[in-house]
Design an enzyme around this catalytic site. Structure first.
Site, short mmCIF file in Angstrom:
data_model
loop_
_atom_site.label_atom_id
_atom_site.label_comp_id
_atom_site.label_asym_id
_atom_site.label_seq_id
_atom_site.Cartn_x
_atom_site.Cartn_y
_atom_site.Cartn_z
N LYS A 264 0.85 -1.20 0.00
CA LYS A 264 0.00 0.00 0.00
C LYS A 264 0.88 1.25 0.00
O LYS A 264 0.59 2.22 -0.69
CB LYS A 264 -0.94 -0.02 1.22
CG LYS A 264 -2.10 -0.98 0.99
CD LYS A 264 -2.87 -1.32 2.23
CE LYS A 264 -3.86 -2.45 1.89
NZ LYS A 264 -4.52 -3.04 3.02
N GLN B 242 -5.46 -2.16 9.03
CA GLN B 242 -5.21 -3.46 8.41
C GLN B 242 -5.82 -4.59 9.25
O GLN B 242 -5.53 -4.71 10.44
CB GLN B 242 -3.68 -3.67 8.27
CG GLN B 242 -3.30 -4.91 7.53
CD GLN B 242 -3.70 -4.89 6.05
OE1 GLN B 242 -3.51 -3.89 5.36
NE2 GLN B 242 -4.30 -5.97 5.59
N ASP C 251 -11.88 2.01 3.07
CA ASP C 251 -12.18 0.58 2.88
C ASP C 251 -13.68 0.37 2.66
O ASP C 251 -14.11 -0.71 2.26
CB ASP C 251 -11.76 -0.21 4.14
CG ASP C 251 -10.50 -1.03 3.91
OD1 ASP C 251 -10.18 -1.29 2.75
OD2 ASP C 251 -9.86 -1.41 4.91
#
Ligand code: NDP
Length: 283
Positions: free
Chosen positions: A52, A96, A119
């Site tokens: 990322k 995460q 997300d």
């Protein structure tokens, strides 16, 4: 014989477009920033976080990494999330997953500002997806839509079968296909005769986590087959939920694993961070 959908190439195009738009925003004095939080030492999570960061560098997005020890408490993590909610440099916040067992993932996600929830896991954003009024799309299903679009096959009017009903992949995937006017069937572990449903699919998306569950005899001639599954075999190799070798004899287009859906997920995260920066600029 099918055409292989090149997820790396499609994801590179998405990232190049993001990079160009970020460069345009910078000319107007607007920057984009993504905060990535990782708790603990999970090796796979570390690889994802590193990828990322690299994608951010490519796109010109400022990345802020918060690597916290495994013993971080839920309250400490939520305090960090609240701090990042208020940080003007940060447009997107990503925590995460998975988190250590003593932390309730839902409690953490619920505390991320919906405006920075790149997300798209926050209930507000999930609800927005349901009514078709979305700002961010969950990265993996959105990546699948890009891959389908890259084939030139229209979703409208097609029989679409999604295997898997998780909140992260299966359910939002079904909604996106529905919003694009597909006729959608969602299969899961209690589905009777999975093969019969799959054989009706013009567009088949497998998001299960069972290696090679979908075999060539379950696929309609000419179907578009998208394999979200990532499974590690005993020999260490990765494989999908679709038996690629037999499926490619039936499908018109098919994604490989690796190199299909995987690269798209990070590209869509970059796209969502860009969208968040644009929202900030429009305020
Ligand atoms: P979950 O385990 O949360 O969900 C799996 C789904 O598959 C469930 O709905 C389950 O049904 C269903 N299922 C399980 N066994 C069967 C079966 N035999 N027949 C039909 N349906 C079945 O997984 P995720 O959705 O999180 O992930 C799915 C796969 O996608 C995994 O391999 C994961 O690693 C991969 N993945 C890949 C990503 C990428 O970027 N490429 C991103 C996210 C996930 P039920 O609900 O009844 O239990």
């Amino acid at each position: 014989m099918s055409m292989i959908i090149d997820g790396k190439a499609v994801s590179a195009k998405v990232k190049e477009n993001v990079r160009d738009e970020i460069a345009e925003l910078k000319k107007k004095g607007i920057t984009a920033g993504l905060a990535v939080i990782i708790v603990g030492d999970d090796p796979a999570s570390k690889v994802y976080v590193r990828n990322k960061k690299l994608a951010c560098e490519f796109c010109g997005i400022d990345s802020y990494e918060y690597a916290l020890p495994a013993e971080t408490t839920q309250d400490e993590l939520i305090s960090l999330v609240k701090k990042l909610n208020a940080d003007e440099r940060v447009d997107g916040i990503l925590c995460q997953l998975p988190l250590p067992e003593h932390i309730d993932e839902k409690a953490v996600i619920d505390n991320i500002s919906p405006d920075k929830d790149v997300d798209a896991f926050h209930p507000v954003n999930v609800g927005r997806i349901m009514i078709g009024d979305y700002r961010f799309l969950p990265c993996t299903p959105a990546g699948v839509m890009e891959l389908i679009a890259s084939t030139g096959v229209e979703v409208k009017g097609k029989e679409c079968v999604v295997v898997g009903r998780s909140n992260i992949v299966g359910k939002p995937m079904a909604m996106l296909l529905l919003h694009n006017s597909g006729t959608v069937t969602v299969c899961h572990s209690k589905t009777k005769d999975l093969a019969e449903h799959c054989r009706k699919a013009d567009i088949l998306v497998a998001a299960v986590g069972v290696p090679k569950l979908i075999t060539g005899d379950m696929i309609k001639d000419g179907a578009v087959v998208i394999d979200v599954g990532v499974n590690r075999l005993e020999n260490g190799k990765l494989c999908g939920d679709v038996d690629f070798e037999s499926a490619k004899e039936k499908a018109s287009y098919i994604t490989p694993v690796p190199g299909g859906v995987g690269p798209m997920t990070i590209a869509m995260l970059m796209k969502n961070t860009l969208a968040a920066a644009k929202m900030k600029a429009a305020e």
